[in-house]
Design a protein around this motif. Structure first.
Motif, PDB file in Angstrom:
ATOM      1  N   GLY A 232       0.881  -1.258  -0.300  1.00  5.44           N
ATOM      2  CA  GLY A 232       0.098  -0.047  -0.099  1.00  5.44           C
ATOM      3  C   GLY A 232       0.823   1.367   0.076  1.00  5.44           C
ATOM      4  N   ILE A 233       2.239   1.158   0.219  1.00  2.45           N
ATOM      5  CA  ILE A 233       3.103   2.529   0.294  1.00  2.45           C
ATOM      6  C   ILE A 233       4.134   2.398  -1.031  1.00  2.45           C
ATOM      7  CG2 ILE A 233       4.612   3.862   1.650  1.00  2.45           C
ATOM      8  CD1 ILE A 233       3.042   2.673   3.999  1.00  2.45           C
ATOM      9  N   TYR A 234       5.054   1.295  -0.955  1.00  4.43           N
ATOM     10  CA  TYR A 234       5.808   1.620  -2.078  1.00  4.43           C
ATOM     11  C   TYR A 234       6.371   0.005  -2.748  1.00  4.43           C
ATOM     12  CZ  TYR A 234       9.439   0.844   1.394  1.00  4.43           C
ATOM     13  OH  TYR A 234      10.583   0.270   2.530  1.00  4.43           O
ATOM     14  N   ARG A 235       7.017  -0.100  -3.732  1.00  6.26           N
ATOM     15  CA  ARG A 235       7.669  -1.248  -4.209  1.00  6.26           C
ATOM     16  C   ARG A 235       9.195  -0.737  -4.530  1.00  6.26           C
ATOM     17  NH1 ARG A 235       5.545  -1.866  -9.021  1.00  6.26           N
ATOM     18  NH2 ARG A 235       4.338  -0.141  -8.850  1.00  6.26           N
ATOM     19  N   GLN A 236      10.028  -1.523  -4.333  1.00  6.52           N
ATOM     20  CA  GLN A 236      11.545  -1.394  -4.437  1.00  6.52           C
ATOM     21  C   GLN A 236      12.241  -2.493  -5.076  1.00  6.52           C
ATOM     22  OE1 GLN A 236      14.047  -0.779  -0.853  1.00  6.52           O
ATOM     23  NE2 GLN A 236      13.432   1.473  -1.564  1.00  6.52           N
ATOM     24  N   HIS A 237      13.313  -2.181  -6.113  1.00  6.94           N
ATOM     25  CA  HIS A 237      14.292  -3.071  -6.801  1.00  6.94           C
ATOM     26  C   HIS A 237      15.484  -2.551  -6.199  1.00  6.94           C
ATOM     27  CE1 HIS A 237      11.000  -4.668  -9.329  1.00  6.94           C
ATOM     28  NE2 HIS A 237      10.625  -3.480  -9.298  1.00  6.94           N
ATOM     29  N   TYR A 238      16.415  -3.683  -5.834  1.00  8.03           N
ATOM     30  CA  TYR A 238      17.564  -3.216  -5.507  1.00  8.03           C
ATOM     31  C   TYR A 238      18.831  -3.850  -5.959  1.00  8.03           C
ATOM     32  CZ  TYR A 238      20.314  -0.003  -2.127  1.00  8.03           C
ATOM     33  OH  TYR A 238      20.852   0.940  -1.430  1.00  8.03           O
ATOM     34  N   PHE A 239      19.618  -3.230  -6.538  1.00  8.73           N
ATOM     35  CA  PHE A 239      20.971  -4.012  -7.310  1.00  8.73           C
ATOM     36  C   PHE A 239      22.178  -3.436  -6.629  1.00  8.73           C
ATOM     37  CE2 PHE A 239      17.605  -3.875 -10.351  1.00  8.73           C
ATOM     38  CZ  PHE A 239      17.507  -4.969 -10.937  1.00  8.73           C
ATOM     39  N   THR A 240      23.129  -4.489  -6.283  1.00  9.28           N
ATOM     40  CA  THR A 240      24.274  -4.212  -5.829  1.00  9.28           C
ATOM     41  C   THR A 240      25.414  -5.002  -6.251  1.00  9.28           C
ATOM     42  OG1 THR A 240      24.233  -6.161  -4.145  1.00  9.28           O
ATOM     43  CG2 THR A 240      23.169  -4.146  -3.234  1.00  9.28           C
ATOM     44  N   PHE A 241      26.687  -4.259  -6.168  1.00 13.91           N
ATOM     45  CA  PHE A 241      27.807  -4.837  -6.865  1.00 13.91           C
ATOM     46  C   PHE A 241      29.045  -4.540  -6.182  1.00 13.91           C
ATOM     47  CE2 PHE A 241      31.779  -4.070  -9.281  1.00 13.91           C
ATOM     48  CZ  PHE A 241      31.722  -5.268 -10.105  1.00 13.91           C
ATOM     49  N   GLY A 242      29.823  -5.943  -5.523  1.00 11.07           N
ATOM     50  CA  GLY A 242      30.935  -5.608  -4.760  1.00 11.07           C
ATOM     51  C   GLY A 242      32.096  -6.196  -5.273  1.00 11.07           C
ATOM     52  N   HIS A 243      33.065  -5.576  -5.221  1.00 10.68           N
ATOM     53  CA  HIS A 243      34.436  -6.171  -5.885  1.00 10.68           C
ATOM     54  C   HIS A 243      35.652  -5.739  -5.173  1.00 10.68           C
ATOM     55  CE1 HIS A 243      37.812  -6.552  -8.585  1.00 10.68           C
ATOM     56  NE2 HIS A 243      37.355  -7.726  -8.796  1.00 10.68           N
ATOM     57  N   LEU A 244      36.612  -6.639  -4.868  1.00 15.76           N
ATOM     58  CA  LEU A 244      37.722  -6.350  -3.990  1.00 15.76           C
ATOM     59  C   LEU A 244      38.906  -6.838  -4.970  1.00 15.76           C
ATOM     60  CD1 LEU A 244      39.048  -5.489  -1.351  1.00 15.76           C
ATOM     61  CD2 LEU A 244      39.225  -7.766  -0.657  1.00 15.76           C
ATOM     62  N   ASP A 256      32.031  -0.568  -4.230  1.00 17.12           N
ATOM     63  CA  ASP A 256      30.686  -0.860  -3.712  1.00 17.12           C
ATOM     64  C   ASP A 256      29.775  -0.050  -4.236  1.00 17.12           C
ATOM     65  OD1 ASP A 256      28.364  -1.220  -1.997  1.00 17.12           O
ATOM     66  OD2 ASP A 256      29.082  -0.553  -0.313  1.00 17.12           O
ATOM     67  N   LEU A 257      28.996  -0.564  -5.281  1.00 14.86           N
ATOM     68  CA  LEU A 257      28.162   0.106  -6.362  1.00 14.86           C
ATOM     69  C   LEU A 257      26.672  -0.523  -5.832  1.00 14.86           C
ATOM     70  CD1 LEU A 257      30.773  -0.132  -7.687  1.00 14.86           C
ATOM     71  CD2 LEU A 257      29.421   0.548  -9.885  1.00 14.86           C
ATOM     72  N   ARG A 258      25.715   0.504  -5.693  1.00 16.90           N
ATOM     73  CA  ARG A 258      24.375   0.037  -5.457  1.00 16.90           C
ATOM     74  C   ARG A 258      23.409   1.206  -6.204  1.00 16.90           C
ATOM     75  NH1 ARG A 258      24.803   0.737   1.167  1.00 16.90           N
ATOM     76  NH2 ARG A 258      26.970  -0.435   1.392  1.00 16.90           N
ATOM     77  N   TRP A 259      22.278   0.600  -6.750  1.00 19.32           N
ATOM     78  CA  TRP A 259      21.244   1.189  -7.636  1.00 19.32           C
ATOM     79  C   TRP A 259      19.638   0.738  -6.837  1.00 19.32           C
ATOM     80  CZ3 TRP A 259      17.460   0.258 -10.905  1.00 19.32           C
ATOM     81  CH2 TRP A 259      16.708   1.389 -11.780  1.00 19.32           C
ATOM     82  N   ALA A 260      18.801   1.711  -6.759  1.00 17.19           N
ATOM     83  CA  ALA A 260      17.583   1.200  -6.087  1.00 17.19           C
ATOM     84  C   ALA A 260      16.540   1.878  -6.939  1.00 17.19           C
ATOM     85  CB  ALA A 260      17.554   1.293  -4.799  1.00 17.19           C
ATOM     86  N   GLN A 261      15.614   1.362  -7.290  1.00 20.55           N
ATOM     87  CA  GLN A 261      14.204   1.887  -7.910  1.00 20.55           C
ATOM     88  C   GLN A 261      13.107   1.855  -6.701  1.00 20.55           C
ATOM     89  OE1 GLN A 261      12.828   0.539 -11.574  1.00 20.55           O
ATOM     90  NE2 GLN A 261      12.011   2.758 -12.171  1.00 20.55           N
ATOM     91  N   SER A 262      12.504   2.847  -6.376  1.00 15.50           N
ATOM     92  CA  SER A 262      11.259   2.790  -5.520  1.00 15.50           C
ATOM     93  C   SER A 262      10.164   3.431  -6.229  1.00 15.50           C
ATOM     94  CB  SER A 262      11.530   3.291  -4.260  1.00 15.50           C
ATOM     95  OG  SER A 262      13.017   2.903  -3.576  1.00 15.50           O
ATOM     96  N   GLN A 263       9.155   2.645  -6.120  1.00 12.33           N
ATOM     97  CA  GLN A 263       7.839   3.357  -6.754  1.00 12.33           C
ATOM     98  C   GLN A 263       6.540   3.172  -5.937  1.00 12.33           C
ATOM     99  OE1 GLN A 263       8.114   0.833 -10.182  1.00 12.33           O
ATOM    100  NE2 GLN A 263       8.136   2.516 -11.565  1.00 12.33           N
ATOM    101  N   ASP A 264       5.612   4.011  -5.940  1.00  9.37           N
ATOM    102  CA  ASP A 264       4.220   3.780  -5.265  1.00  9.37           C
ATOM    103  C   ASP A 264       3.621   2.547  -5.475  1.00  9.37           C
ATOM    104  OD1 ASP A 264       1.439   4.320  -6.849  1.00  9.37           O
ATOM    105  OD2 ASP A 264       3.359   5.265  -7.903  1.00  9.37           O
ATOM    106  N   GLY A 276      24.524   4.846  -5.762  1.00 10.56           N
ATOM    107  CA  GLY A 276      25.469   4.978  -4.735  1.00 10.56           C
ATOM    108  C   GLY A 276      26.712   4.515  -5.024  1.00 10.56           C
ATOM    109  N   THR A 277      27.933   4.927  -4.965  1.00  4.28           N
ATOM    110  CA  THR A 277      29.262   4.235  -5.141  1.00  4.28           C
ATOM    111  C   THR A 277      30.032   4.709  -4.009  1.00  4.28           C
ATOM    112  OG1 THR A 277      30.044   6.125  -6.596  1.00  4.28           O
ATOM    113  CG2 THR A 277      28.834   4.609  -7.577  1.00  4.28           C
ATOM    114  N   MET A 278      30.945   3.570  -3.580  1.00  4.72           N
ATOM    115  CA  MET A 278      32.016   3.869  -2.736  1.00  4.72           C
ATOM    116  C   MET A 278      33.187   3.056  -3.017  1.00  4.72           C
ATOM    117  SD  MET A 278      32.240   5.541   0.296  1.00  4.72           S
ATOM    118  CE  MET A 278      33.499   5.811   1.583  1.00  4.72           C
ATOM    119  N   PHE A 279      34.251   4.040  -3.370  1.00  2.51           N
ATOM    120  CA  PHE A 279      35.628   3.126  -3.593  1.00  2.51           C
ATOM    121  C   PHE A 279      36.590   3.358  -2.347  1.00  2.51           C
ATOM    122  CE2 PHE A 279      33.581   4.354  -7.618  1.00  2.51           C
ATOM    123  CZ  PHE A 279      33.489   3.116  -7.863  1.00  2.51           C
TER     124      PHE A 279
END
Length: 417
Positions: A232-244, A256-264, A276-279
């Motif tokens: 009743g509030i939101y739906r969310q898809h979340y993808f992550t990528f991690g590498h050393l 560390d790479l992250r991408w999310a899509q949120s919809q009602d 989001g990206t973090m190195f």
């Protein structure tokens, strides 16, 4: 099927196994964590309704994890006992998140509060079903443990690792227990800062459905996809990528790479895409991290209120997930073991965000935060594993509160068996 019915079925299953097996008893473990927490947050803006939030409390966290009965389906149970005691507070200094508010006088903290939470668990092969109290660390359901006592969820969670290098998660959560509460409640979406989320008919939800898959391609490379729906509030898809990336004597680089899509989902206006990206470059005792986070869409990032949002720029006070916000982070860590002081660590970081849509994009919001952590864990002797931590933060914003904050935390865990 409600949790009471599931626990009844669990009891019948356990009874069918007769006396608990040796594995159920011998593989069990229990510990008591003592957590002493002092929290001081000064509000520096002239318009602040309260000059500061300052409290001191003692927490007790009793954790028990059983083994499993023998047979193709092993049965077990976990227990989490939580108890918080007020050491110092007053009506003009409440709101730290450490203590539960008095039911009759909300501006006063209770002298003490506590609860006992149970989790039934069934294991078959490499799959595990948990029903009851949950503390998931998933992108769409991230349990918060940043105060005196942890925040928990209630629901059912099936995790499976039947395929090598592949882990699967499936479940439903129906209640959240906030970190300064002893009650299970319906879930809400976090709407602080400049999220600009407008709710329709559904103000709360009693169902967070989730599913996810994580695959480890190599020891150094992992990717994942998770789906969550707060009914009743939101739906969310979340993808992550991690590498050393191992550079040998030159150190290593963690990505560390992250991408999310949120919809009602049925009436809200939730519409957000979060990148989001973090190195982090690490060499010897030094680690230097650089991060970037970008929000786009008609609202800020959506997640369950009281939990954590899985964002690279989620730090001590802010998460920089407001509508249209762009933020970057610079972080430095040092391990004093290299100087002959094992157990002593230091971290400092600076984050800056801008482009925030404030008052319907009439204004552009800006904010920054500076954090410093100094922590020490005793390495030996009768006080081995005693932890001391000082956390300091400074926040300045042209659309939110200006904050100077200090947290002093002392922890000590006693293994019971």
């Amino acid at each position: 099927m409600g949790p009471q019915t599931l626990f009844a079925l669990f009891g019948l299953t356990l009874g069918a196994h007769g006396t608990a097996s040796a594995d159920f008893i011998n593989d069990s473990k229990a510990s008591l964590e003592l957590r002493n927490f002092y929290f001081n947050r000064d509000f520096r803006q002239d318009s602040a309704p309260q000059s500061k939030a300052e409290e001191w409390a003692q927490g007790f966290l009793l954790r028990y994890e059983s083994g499993f009965t023998e047979g193709p389906v092993g049965v077990g149970v976990d227990a989490l006992g939580l108890f918080g005691v007020k050491l110092d507070s007053s009506p003009d200094r409440t709101g730290t998140g450490l203590l539960q508010s008095d039911r009759e006088k909300p501006n006063r903290a209770q002298d003490e509060y506590g609860e006992l939470r149970l989790t039934a668990k069934l294991r078959a092969s490499q799959s595990l079903l948990k029903v009851g109290t949950l503390q998931p660390k998933l992108p769409i359901a991230l349990s918060n443990d940043s105060r005196l006592l942890p925040q928990t969820f209630r629901g059912a969670w099936l995790s499976s690792a039947e395929v090598q290098n592949l882990s699967l998660d499936l479940g439903r959560i129906d209640r959240v227990n906030l970190r300064n509460s002893s009650d299970n409640e319906d879930m809400q979406v976090f709407n602080g800062g400049a999220r600009n989320i407008v709710l329709g008919h559904h103000k709360t939800s009693d169902a967070l459905d989730f599913a996810g898959a994580t695959y480890k391609w190599t020891p150094a490379l992992t990717t994942s996809y998770h789906y969550g729906a707060l009914d009743g509030i939101y739906r969310q898809h979340y993808f992550t990528f991690g590498h050393l990336l191992d550079l040998g004597e030159a150190g290593s680089i963690k990505s560390d790479l992250r991408w999310a899509q949120s919809q009602d989902d049925g009436g809200s206006n939730v519409d957000n895409r979060a990148l989001g990206t973090m190195f982090t470059y690490k060499r010897g005792p030094h680690a230097l991290g650089l991060g970037y986070q970008r929000m786009s869409g008609d609202t800020g990032f959506a997640y369950v209120s009281g939990a954590d949002g899985y964002l690279v720029n989620l730090v001590q006070v802010n998460d920089f997930g407001n509508e249209d916000e762009r933020s970057w982070q610079a972080r430095y860590d040092f391990d004093f073991a290299s100087l002959g002081v094992p157990g002593l660590t230091f971290m400092t970081r600076y984050l800056s965000g801008d482009g925030v849509a404030v008052n319907g994009r009439v204004e552009e919001g800006k904010e920054w935060e500076r954090d410093t952590d100094i922590a020490y864990v005793v390495q030996g002797g009768p006080l081995k594993n005693l932890g001391l931590k000082w956390r300091n933060a400074t926040v300045r914003s042209n659309f939110g509160p200006d904050i100077d904050e200090n947290r002093l935390i002392v922890t000590y865990t006693v293994p019971l068996w």
